[in-house]
Design an enzyme around this catalytic site. Structure first.
Site, mmCIF file in Angstrom:
data_model
loop_
_atom_site.group_PDB
_atom_site.id
_atom_site.type_symbol
_atom_site.label_atom_id
_atom_site.label_comp_id
_atom_site.label_asym_id
_atom_site.label_seq_id
_atom_site.Cartn_x
_atom_site.Cartn_y
_atom_site.Cartn_z
ATOM 1 N N GLY A 73 41.598 -15.227 -20.646
ATOM 2 C CA GLY A 73 42.315 -16.303 -21.299
ATOM 3 C C GLY A 73 41.663 -16.741 -22.589
ATOM 4 N N GLY A 92 42.524 -21.867 -27.090
ATOM 5 C CA GLY A 92 41.820 -22.864 -26.308
ATOM 6 C C GLY A 92 40.322 -22.685 -26.268
ATOM 7 N N ILE A 93 39.718 -23.183 -25.191
ATOM 8 C CA ILE A 93 38.261 -23.141 -25.114
ATOM 9 C C ILE A 93 37.751 -21.719 -24.907
ATOM 10 C CG2 ILE A 93 38.114 -25.526 -24.321
ATOM 11 C CD1 ILE A 93 37.569 -24.542 -21.513
ATOM 12 N N GLY A 94 38.592 -20.836 -24.349
ATOM 13 C CA GLY A 94 38.195 -19.442 -24.206
ATOM 14 C C GLY A 94 37.957 -18.789 -25.553
ATOM 15 N N SER A 114 38.269 -27.583 -12.010
ATOM 16 C CA SER A 114 38.890 -28.753 -12.614
ATOM 17 C C SER A 114 38.469 -30.000 -11.850
ATOM 18 C CB SER A 114 40.421 -28.621 -12.558
ATOM 19 O OG SER A 114 41.061 -29.816 -12.933
ATOM 20 N N TYR A 174 48.481 -27.062 -8.947
ATOM 21 C CA TYR A 174 47.330 -26.863 -9.837
ATOM 22 C C TYR A 174 46.045 -27.303 -9.131
ATOM 23 C CZ TYR A 174 44.294 -27.310 -13.933
ATOM 24 O OH TYR A 174 43.252 -27.199 -14.831
#
Length: 271
Positions: free
Chosen positions: A9, A13-15, A138, A161
């Site tokens: 991923g 984003g943070i990836g 998370s 989620y």
């Protein structure tokens, strides 16, 4: 010393942010994305901004578990070892709720995909006694219901989620016990970071995306975390960065973990 690092991923984003930072350090980086065109674009971009040409990638739609398995086979053919695996790919909101296999898409992408990929790549990770697996958990964690796991029961987006993230955390703790030399850490990179996923889900953010990418960077390569395994890092706590903290109580329940893994294998064998 240059490391071989695979980040799922990682086309946004943070990836993507942690990939850029690690690339600037000179590591060999392997990205992952769902679409080959976007993946190629990001690879070219990271090469340019980092000055590092040792960037490549693999394509797979993680909602398709067969595609995950196929990607793992390609990786094993191309690589002889992996030093760091960052299971970053995740999904919250989606145009579809069920995969073609009848699974909730959040369970497929957030739990089953990293489970399949990691187990398939363990032989590459075990070649280095300092290997690390970083699993993106998370702050949202909720007791895993078997019906939600196997797709027989429908649950709302937030619940699916949270269950998928607890499943990932429970498996992470069990995997850490099975591996002698490889460290496994589950991490909440921070709640409501300024990423597309958070903004699409909630229409707001609390912290910059770099809060998440910075902790992934540290957990992946910092000597501070040498030898630490089977723990949960909560980046919502502590200052200026997070700290190791208790996860959901189910993550420490051996019987619940045993049942989770049993049903996980049943789902995968059926699909």
């Amino acid at each position: 010393m240059s490391k071989i690092i695979l980040i799922t991923g990682s086309t946004d984003g943070i990836g993507k942010l942690v990939a850029i930072r690690l690339a600037k350090d000179g590591h060999r980086i392997y990205l992952h994305g769902r679409h080959s065109e976007k993946l190629d674009t990001v690879i070219a971009e990271i090469k340019q901004v980092s000055g590092n040409n040792n960037i490549d990638g693999f394509v797979a739609d993680f909602s398709d578990l067969q595609a995950v398995d196929n990607m793992a086979n390609v990786i094993k053919k191309q690589l002889s070892k992996i030093d760091i695996l960052i299971n970053n790919a995740g999904i919250f909101k989606s145009p579809i709720d069920k995969t073609k296999d009848g699974l909730d898409i959040r369970f497929a992408v957030n739990y089953f995909a990293p489970y399949i990929l990691t187990n398939a790549l363990l032989t590459l990770l075990k070649t280095n006694t300092a290997s690390r697996i970083i699993n993106l958990s998370s702050a949202a964690q909720s007791t895993v219901r078997i019906g939600a796991l196997n797709g027989e029961a429908s649950v709302n987006v937030s619940e699916a989620y949270a269950q998928s993230k607890l499943a990932l955390t429970m498996w992470s703790f069990d995997l850490a016990k099975q591996l002698e030399a490889v460290s496994v850490i589950a991490v909440n990179p921070g709640s409501l970071l300024n990423t597309r996923m958070a903004n699409e889900a909630y229409g707001q953010h609390w912290s910059p995306a770099t809060k998440g990418s910075d902790i992934l960077y540290d957990l992946a390569i910092s000597d501070e975390y040498n030898g630490i395994t089977g723990k949960y890092f909560d980046n919502d706590k502590g200052d200026p960065k997070g700290l190791f903290s208790p996860a959901h109580s189910d993550a420490y329940d051996e019987e619940l973990i045993k049942q989770l893994l049993k049903h996980t294998e049943e789902v995968l064998n059926k699909n």
